[in-house]
Each structure stands twice: as C-alpha cells, then as structure tokens.
Design a protein around this motif. Structure first.
Motif, PDB file in Angstrom:
ATOM      1  N   GLN A   1       0.833  -1.192   0.000  1.00  0.00           N
ATOM      2  CA  GLN A   1       0.000   0.000   0.000  1.00  0.00           C
ATOM      3  C   GLN A   1       0.875   1.254   0.000  1.00  0.00           C
ATOM      4  N   GLY A   2       0.555   2.184  -0.918  1.00  0.00           N
ATOM      5  CA  GLY A   2       1.277   3.431  -0.991  1.00  0.00           C
ATOM      6  C   GLY A   2       2.446   3.444  -1.952  1.00  0.00           C
ATOM      7  N   HIS A   3       2.928   2.275  -2.378  1.00  0.00           N
ATOM      8  CA  HIS A   3       4.105   2.242  -3.246  1.00  0.00           C
ATOM      9  C   HIS A   3       3.755   2.563  -4.697  1.00  0.00           C
ATOM     10  N   GLY A   4       2.609   2.078  -5.181  1.00  0.00           N
ATOM     11  CA  GLY A   4       2.205   2.337  -6.547  1.00  0.00           C
ATOM     12  C   GLY A   4       3.024   1.561  -7.563  1.00  0.00           C
ATOM     13  N   VAL A   5       2.645   1.701  -8.831  1.00  0.00           N
ATOM     14  CA  VAL A   5       3.401   1.078  -9.925  1.00  0.00           C
ATOM     15  C   VAL A   5       3.626   2.123 -11.008  1.00  0.00           C
ATOM     16  N   GLY A   6       4.695   1.903 -11.765  1.00  0.00           N
ATOM     17  CA  GLY A   6       5.036   2.792 -12.858  1.00  0.00           C
ATOM     18  C   GLY A   6       5.706   2.012 -13.970  1.00  0.00           C
ATOM     19  N   PRO A   7       6.217   2.701 -14.966  1.00  0.00           N
ATOM     20  CA  PRO A   7       6.750   2.009 -16.147  1.00  0.00           C
ATOM     21  C   PRO A   7       7.919   1.088 -15.851  1.00  0.00           C
ATOM     22  N   ASP A   8       8.630   1.318 -14.750  1.00  0.00           N
ATOM     23  CA  ASP A   8       9.775   0.481 -14.425  1.00  0.00           C
ATOM     24  C   ASP A   8       9.477  -0.564 -13.359  1.00  0.00           C
ATOM     25  N   SER A   9       8.220  -0.689 -12.959  1.00  0.00           N
ATOM     26  CA  SER A   9       7.862  -1.675 -11.938  1.00  0.00           C
ATOM     27  C   SER A   9       7.971  -3.087 -12.502  1.00  0.00           C
ATOM     28  N   PRO A  10       8.349  -4.053 -11.652  1.00  0.00           N
ATOM     29  CA  PRO A  10       8.442  -5.442 -12.133  1.00  0.00           C
ATOM     30  C   PRO A  10       7.072  -6.069 -12.317  1.00  0.00           C
ATOM     31  N   GLY A  11       6.962  -6.963 -13.279  1.00  0.00           N
ATOM     32  CA  GLY A  11       5.769  -7.787 -13.419  1.00  0.00           C
ATOM     33  C   GLY A  11       4.529  -7.065 -13.866  1.00  0.00           C
ATOM     34  N   LEU A  12       4.649  -5.996 -14.661  1.00  0.00           N
ATOM     35  CA  LEU A  12       3.453  -5.312 -15.140  1.00  0.00           C
ATOM     36  C   LEU A  12       2.611  -6.262 -15.995  1.00  0.00           C
ATOM     37  N   PRO A  13       1.295  -6.246 -15.810  1.00  0.00           N
ATOM     38  CA  PRO A  13       0.459  -7.275 -16.432  1.00  0.00           C
ATOM     39  C   PRO A  13      -0.017  -6.925 -17.825  1.00  0.00           C
ATOM     40  N   ASP A  14      -0.581  -7.915 -18.455  1.00  0.00           N
ATOM     41  CA  ASP A  14      -1.349  -7.721 -19.673  1.00  0.00           C
ATOM     42  C   ASP A  14      -2.653  -7.017 -19.292  1.00  0.00           C
ATOM     43  N   VAL A  15      -2.973  -5.909 -19.961  1.00  0.00           N
ATOM     44  CA  VAL A  15      -4.123  -5.101 -19.582  1.00  0.00           C
ATOM     45  C   VAL A  15      -5.421  -5.891 -19.699  1.00  0.00           C
ATOM     46  N   ASP A  16      -5.579  -6.656 -20.767  1.00  0.00           N
ATOM     47  CA  ASP A  16      -6.818  -7.414 -20.957  1.00  0.00           C
ATOM     48  C   ASP A  16      -6.999  -8.468 -19.866  1.00  0.00           C
ATOM     49  N   GLU A  17      -5.921  -9.133 -19.500  1.00  0.00           N
ATOM     50  CA  GLU A  17      -6.009 -10.123 -18.426  1.00  0.00           C
ATOM     51  C   GLU A  17      -6.392  -9.450 -17.117  1.00  0.00           C
ATOM     52  N   GLY A  18      -5.815  -8.284 -16.851  1.00  0.00           N
ATOM     53  CA  GLY A  18      -6.117  -7.578 -15.621  1.00  0.00           C
ATOM     54  C   GLY A  18      -7.585  -7.197 -15.528  1.00  0.00           C
ATOM     55  N   ILE A  19      -8.144  -6.672 -16.604  1.00  0.00           N
ATOM     56  CA  ILE A  19      -9.554  -6.271 -16.583  1.00  0.00           C
ATOM     57  C   ILE A  19     -10.455  -7.495 -16.462  1.00  0.00           C
ATOM     58  N   ARG A  20     -10.094  -8.589 -17.137  1.00  0.00           N
ATOM     59  CA  ARG A  20     -10.902  -9.809 -17.030  1.00  0.00           C
ATOM     60  C   ARG A  20     -10.934 -10.310 -15.584  1.00  0.00           C
ATOM     61  N   ARG A  21      -9.775 -10.323 -14.936  1.00  0.00           N
ATOM     62  CA  ARG A  21      -9.748 -10.751 -13.538  1.00  0.00           C
ATOM     63  C   ARG A  21     -10.495  -9.769 -12.642  1.00  0.00           C
ATOM     64  N   ALA A  22     -10.364  -8.492 -12.918  1.00  0.00           N
ATOM     65  CA  ALA A  22     -11.043  -7.492 -12.102  1.00  0.00           C
ATOM     66  C   ALA A  22     -12.555  -7.663 -12.166  1.00  0.00           C
ATOM     67  N   ARG A  23     -13.084  -7.909 -13.355  1.00  0.00           N
ATOM     68  CA  ARG A  23     -14.529  -8.110 -13.493  1.00  0.00           C
ATOM     69  C   ARG A  23     -14.970  -9.350 -12.720  1.00  0.00           C
ATOM     70  N   ALA A  24     -14.193 -10.413 -12.811  1.00  0.00           N
ATOM     71  CA  ALA A  24     -14.537 -11.637 -12.092  1.00  0.00           C
ATOM     72  C   ALA A  24     -14.467 -11.425 -10.588  1.00  0.00           C
ATOM     73  N   ALA A  25     -13.450 -10.710 -10.126  1.00  0.00           N
ATOM     74  CA  ALA A  25     -13.307 -10.443  -8.694  1.00  0.00           C
ATOM     75  C   ALA A  25     -14.424  -9.546  -8.186  1.00  0.00           C
TER      76      ALA A  25
END
Length: 554
Positions: A357-381
């Motif tokens: 919490q509070g750290h955030g993510v940016g272009p150099d963060s490790p493990g950035l996801p596939d956007v479509d996969e992220g939205i699909r999981r978000a809808r399911a969650a």
C-alpha cells in the motif's frame, strides 16, 4: 424513505449492513469549471449516473479548506469547503440532490493531523515550548547535546523521518514536531481534551448539514504509546501498518477506542442512522473486529480481503474469517477491492509482484500485467465481491474497468510519496487520474476545457462511460446488472453456503443465487439461468478468470 432512479428503496433501519457505497475522489470525478480539477457542482451534475448505477451511498474524500499538499488530507479548516471544490452552498446543494435520488452521503474526516497552515499550528509555531498552543500537537525536545537529533527514530508513512525541527520565534533551532505523514501534516495530541472537544464540534457541524456518516481517516492512529519509544517497521509491511500493528507505538493503541466511543455517542444522537466507518490497517481480523463493537464504529474496511491474491485458497480463507470474526461482534463484514490509496484492482490482480500500500506502480515496476487479463480478472473479482453478504465499497471508475495509469511522467506526478522518496516509490497518482465520461469530449468529459490535473491515458477513450452505457457485455452494464440482482435477491443480507468445487474454482450459494468463480481452474459446466457473467461463457462452460451468478431452482 427515498427511492433512487434505479428503483432501490432506502430505509433508515441499519441501511449500512448491506449497502453498496461508492467512493468519490472529488478532484478526479467531474470538473464543472474547466480548471482541470473536479469540484462539488461537478459531482452534483453527475449524481444521476450513480443512482442509475444502483449504489446506495457516496463517500467523498476530503473537500475541506486545504493547501492541497496531500490532495486535501492536509486540512486547514475543518468547517469549510476549499474554494478549489466550491462553497458550503455547493455542498448543501450536492447533499440535497443526493438525498432526492435516494443516495446517502458519507464525508471523509481526518482527525490524526491538520495542515501546517491550520490556525492552531500557526499559533503553536508562534508560541513558546510548553505553551497551551503547542500542547495541541506532538512537540518534543530533540536528542543530542543541543537537541539536534529527532526525539526518536520513527519514519513517515510517506518516507523519510517523521519529525521536523522548527525555528523558534527568537530565530534559534528549537523543538521538533511529529508528522506521521508529510511535513505539512503535524499530528494532533489526542490526549488533550481540547482536541477531542474540537472534533466533537466538527462532527456536529457536518451532521447538522445532513451528512449520513463519516469515513474516518487513519482510525488506528491518533494515540501514541507513552514515551514515544523507538520502533522500526518491517520493510515488507504496508506503510500504514498491518501485521506489525500490535507492536507499533503509533498504530492501534488501546486509548483510541475511547475516542470512537465518544464519536459513536454523537452520531447516535442524530436521527437517520448516521454511521462511522474506520480506515484501520489492522491485522489479524480478530484485532480489526475490535473497532466495530456495538459502541464504536459501524464498519471498518476489510483490507485483508482487498489484499488477497487472485487465489481460491486465499479468497475462501479471508471470506470465512471475515464473516465469522465480524459476525461474532454483531457487525457486518465489508468488502473492497480498490480505493484512492492502492493500485487499481484491474491492474493489481494481474501483477507479477506484490505492491505494498502506498508504493504504486510505474513504467519500471516489475511484473506489469497484460491489460486485458487484468480487466478480465477485475470483473470476475468484482462479481464475486458483490455477491457476498455485508457492505461493499466501490471506487470511482472501477465500474468502467479502469486500470492503473502507469505511464504518468515524473514531472506530472503530485503524490508526496513520489517526491519524498525521490521517485523510489511511484505513489498513488496512478489510481487518482480523472474519470472518462464521454469518449469524444475534451478530457473525455471530465472538464469542458480539456484540462486535467493528472494526464489521462489515451486508451481510456474506449472505457468512457458513454462508450459502455447500454452496450451488452461492457463492464458498466455488468456492474449495473450485478447491483440490480444483488438488491432484488437480497444478497447483502444473505448467508454464504459453500459447495464442493473443482480445484481452482469457488462455488457458493447466497439465498436463491449460486455464485461460481473460476479463478484458475479448468473450464466448468454451468447449469441453470445465468443472471450475470463477468465474461462471455463458452457455450455452457465457464473459463478461468470468470465469475457467473446462476438462479437456483426453487
């Protein structure tokens, strides 16, 4: 009693036990003046959309007078609206319109600290050590031969030391003051009756104006351990506590419960079932449940659920623990996946690495996801979350499937965390980017001029509300359908009954609805009338990263 345009009826009797509350981050919701910053008239003009969505209440992040060093969580006057957002008349008009639509209004309150521009702190700087003015805050003499060292080793939530030394009126270096957050946010001394009485009056000021409750910022703070002993928080802990909360000298001290009992007596003295909601980063759940005893808070955010990975074992464990632990003290569990302080769950649930919490993510963060996969999981969650009994919290834009804005240029970032850590932590700007309302309007309809206090990703054009409204299968229409079924089927006041499920799948019944969440398993067959699905089914089979609600046979 009032009915919103989506057809839900709100009664005064413990409405909060099953409510869906929508968080509005005012500066990023809707801008009525073209300044690039959202405001209260902008909120009022868009309330119909939230009533149509089907939520029960709105919660507004701070709109008080503030120098905006921490996006309004640095308050200089708790009894006024910052001109950035409008006026007290604008606030009254917003509350009146919300109530017309059947929406309750919860205001954020920030009791741990004030702005350094608050009249009290300015008086403290002008006064001498040991004065009544300084007693309102946490002033201490420094350590070392001439007081040149901080009083202890505490670190700020935003990075760096939690103490700042002042220059005394005579021009010499003097005492230090505590700020668990930014240097512009000095901590109040909640052992002092004057501080407690001041906030009694602040609560009444807004209750008299019609607010239906308060979300209490840093509710596990306020009281510090006697002697302010040194303490080093585990590097793996979230910045606002968590597993170390029981040992921390500034989080979850027993004395804070006296404050909440006092506040509860105030809210109980008003008609209409006004509520208190705690932001308390406290683990384990047994300790968190202490905040929602019958004479304290009505609800507390369930951060354990929010931080659970997209994993069947973790999800079932935290759901069972939450229902049992909160139920044992007569409180509803709450469920939340996103807010203004954490990476949006359309990104977070598909990250290849944890993001405290509070750290955030940016272009150099490790493990950035596939956007479509992220939205699909978000809808399911989200569909799983909204099926659970208790209160649910939504963060603005999640109904559009908004991911975290990752590619914000460094010069555009405004979160104190980014600046205090010299860019080591990206902070929270990525979840605070202004909303897209209309795909073909300036700033996607956020403002008439195209100005936006944080840059909006170009990709958000396809996620604008008008591009999704009425479109079958869109994230917006999924949320609308889910909230309608939740209300009509009484899921918020129901009971969870688990059913046997294949590996990687969760199956539970709540009243007349069966919820099947295929988190990571093989495709499963779905039988019966499908009420809502997070993604299209492949015939009668449910693929991974998909949740469906099915009507049970009578």
């Amino acid at each position: 009693m009032a009915t919103n345009v989506a057809g839900s009826t709100i009664t005064a009797q413990e409405w909060w036990r099953s409510s869906v509350i929508y968080q509005i981050y005012p500066r990023s919701f809707a801008d009525s003046t073209g300044t690039g910053v959202g405001d209260l008239p902008g909120i009022t003009a868009r309330l119909d959309a939230l009533a149509e969505l089907g939520v029960d209440a709105i919660w507004l992040s701070p709109f008080y007078r503030s120098p905006q060093r921490d996006a309004g969580y640095d308050v200089s006057d708790f009894r006024d609206v910052d001109p950035l957002f409008g006026t007290l008349d604008d606030f009254d008009a917003m509350v009146a319109r919300a109530h017309e639509l059947g929406l309750r209004v919860i205001a954020d309150i920030v009791p741990n600290h004030t702005s350094d521009e608050h009249a009290w702190f300015q008086a403290a700087l002008a006064a001498a050590p040991g004065s009544p003015e300084r007693a309102r805050y946490m002033f201490r003499d420094g350590r070392g031969a001439s007081g040149e060292l901080p009083p202890n080793n505490w670190e700020s939530v935003f990075g760096g030391p939690a103490w700042t030394r002042v220059t005394e009126p005579d021009g010499n270096p003097g005492q230090w003051y505590l700020h668990l957050f930014d240097t512009s946010q000095p901590d109040l001394n909640w052992e002092l009756e004057e501080v407690r009485a001041e906030f009694d009056d602040v609560l009444r000021f807004w209750l008299d104006r019609g607010v239906d409750g308060f979300r209490v910022d840093v509710a596990h703070g306020l009281i510090k351990a006697e002697g302010l002993p040194d303490f080093v928080q585990d590097e793996d802990e979230a910045s606002m506590g968590g597993g170390a909360a029981e040992a921390s000298p500034y989080w979850a001290q027993d004395g804070v419960h006296e404050v909440w009992r006092r506040w509860r007596r105030i809210t109980d003295s008003y008609p209409g079932d006004r509520i208190l909601v705690a932001e308390a980063w406290i683990y384990p759940l047994e300790l968190m449940a202490r905040w929602v005893r019958p004479d304290e808070m009505h609800q507390t955010f369930n951060f354990g659920y929010m931080e659970a990975h997209w994993d069947t074992a973790q999800l079932r464990s935290v759901i069972d623990d939450s229902l049992a632990t909160f139920g044992a003290v007569g409180a509803p569990s709450t469920w939340v996946l996103s807010n203004h302080d954490i990476v949006r769950h359309a990104t977070r649930l598909s990250l290849g690495a944890d993001t405290p919490q509070g750290h955030g993510v940016g272009p150099d963060s490790p493990g950035l996801p596939d956007v479509d996969e992220g939205i699909r999981r978000a809808r399911a969650a989200s569909l799983l979350m909204l099926s659970l009994p208790g209160g649910a919290y939504m963060y603005q834009g999640e109904e559009l499937g908004l991911p975290e804005a990752v590619d914000i240029p460094g010069e555009a970032r405004q979160d104190p965390t980014w600046h205090r850590t010299q860019g080591e932590r990206y902070g929270r700007d990525g979840c605070r980017v202004p909303l897209p309302w209309e795909a073909d309007s300036p700033a996607f309809g956020f403002s008439t001029t195209g100005d936006s206090w944080l840059p909006q990703p170009r990709e958000w054009r396809a996620l604008a509300r008008d591009a999704q409204r009425g479109v079958e299968g869109s994230t917006l229409e999924m949320y609308r359908a889910a909230l309608r079924v939740r209300r009509e089927s009484g899921l918020g006041t129901g009971t969870v009954t688990w059913r046997e499920a294949p590996e990687g799948v969760l199956i539970l019944d709540n009243g007349t609805v069966r919820i099947i969440a295929n988190v990571s398993g093989d495709p499963v067959t779905v039988e019966g009338e499908v009420l809502v699905a997070s993604s299209p089914l492949d015939g009668a089979t449910l693929p991974a990263d998909t949740t469906v609600w099915v009507r049970l046979p009578e």
